[in-house]
Design an enzyme around this catalytic site. Structure first.
Site, short mmCIF file in Angstrom:
data_model
loop_
_atom_site.label_atom_id
_atom_site.label_comp_id
_atom_site.label_asym_id
_atom_site.label_seq_id
_atom_site.Cartn_x
_atom_site.Cartn_y
_atom_site.Cartn_z
N LYS A 131 31.62 12.20 18.57
CA LYS A 131 31.25 10.83 18.20
C LYS A 131 29.89 10.79 17.52
CE LYS A 131 29.70 7.85 21.18
NZ LYS A 131 29.57 6.92 22.33
N ASP A 149 33.71 4.63 19.53
CA ASP A 149 33.00 4.32 20.77
C ASP A 149 33.82 3.28 21.54
OD1 ASP A 149 32.67 2.00 19.34
OD2 ASP A 149 30.55 1.78 19.84
#
Length: 238
Positions: A131, A149
């Protein structure tokens, strides 16, 4: 005979997907991260610090930190205790201070202090997962990556744009169905929509620009349209 498992797919039609992104793009023509940074290195640090913390909280901590340590070399000179002193208001600050020093050291040893523009290389850095790497590649280097997220995961599932049980599944669908025109901004549009409109507890469906496309069944009504309960009349004294 083994059963063929079909890959997860969007619940939206191609035209709906294009319309969804067009609306989000119209609302935020120049989407950017809300983390403060100065260059790819400070972005890596800021994103690494943002895990389980708010952007506002991270910005407050890094404002003074980056004034004295905005390069891997300066960060190493500051040391773990010096970093920790600046980020104690952020969750998991002890471990994050260790990671910031470790990733700075590795950047110097392996990349001459320059942040690599490659996902695999970025994820080798301590405290940097997929991420974080995707955020850096998108924001700092303009690559069309999507970092999933909690906000993007929620918006993707709730709207039907990219329903998936894991962030990796959602990312795979988004990467497959997002039109090339919108891939660069998709990450920011989805995260900001989740942060300010499609709230986890009470989505503001009544002011959502993509409500007519979204597959979320239990749309939240406008509080202004909900009649207020009548106030009970006080009993008169006898």
């Amino acid at each position: 005979m083994a059963r063929t498992i079909k890959p997860a797919r969007s619940k939206l039609k191609a035209a709906e997907i294009a319309a969804l992104y067009a609306q989000l793009a119209a609302e935020r023509p120049d989407p950017r991260t809300e983390l403060d940074y100065r260059d790819p290195y400070t972005l890596v640090v800021a994103v690494a610090l943002s895990a389980q913390a708010t952007d506002v909280g991270v910005n407050k901590a890094t404002r003074k930190l980056f004034d004295i340590a905005d390069t891997p070399q300066k960060m190493l000179a500051l040391g773990e205790e010096g970093v920790a002193a600046h980020i104690k208001t952020i969750g998991l600050w002890r471990n994050k201070a260790k990671n910031v020093i470790a990733l700075s050291e590795l950047l110097i040893e392996k990349y001459g202090g320059v942040v690599p523009q490659d996902r695999d290389a970025l994820t080798e850095l301590p405290g940097v997962g997929r991420k974080t790497a995707n955020v850096v590649l998108n924001e700092a280097f303009g690559q069309p990556t999507i970092a999933v997220d909690t906000h993007i995961f929620r918006v993707s599932n709730r709207t039907g744009l990219a329903p998936g049980k894991t962030p990796d599944q959602v990312e795979a669908i988004l990467d497959r169905v997002t039109p090339e025109t919108y891939k660069k901004g998709a990450h920011h549009w989805l995260i900001l929509h989740g942060r300010y409109v499609c709230d986890a507890r009470k989505p503001a469906c009544w002011r959502c620009g993509i409500a007519d496309i979204c597959k979320f069944k239990t749309k939240t009504p406008n509080p202004a349209d909900t009649p207020k309960p009548a106030k009970a009349k006080a009993a008169r004294p006898r």
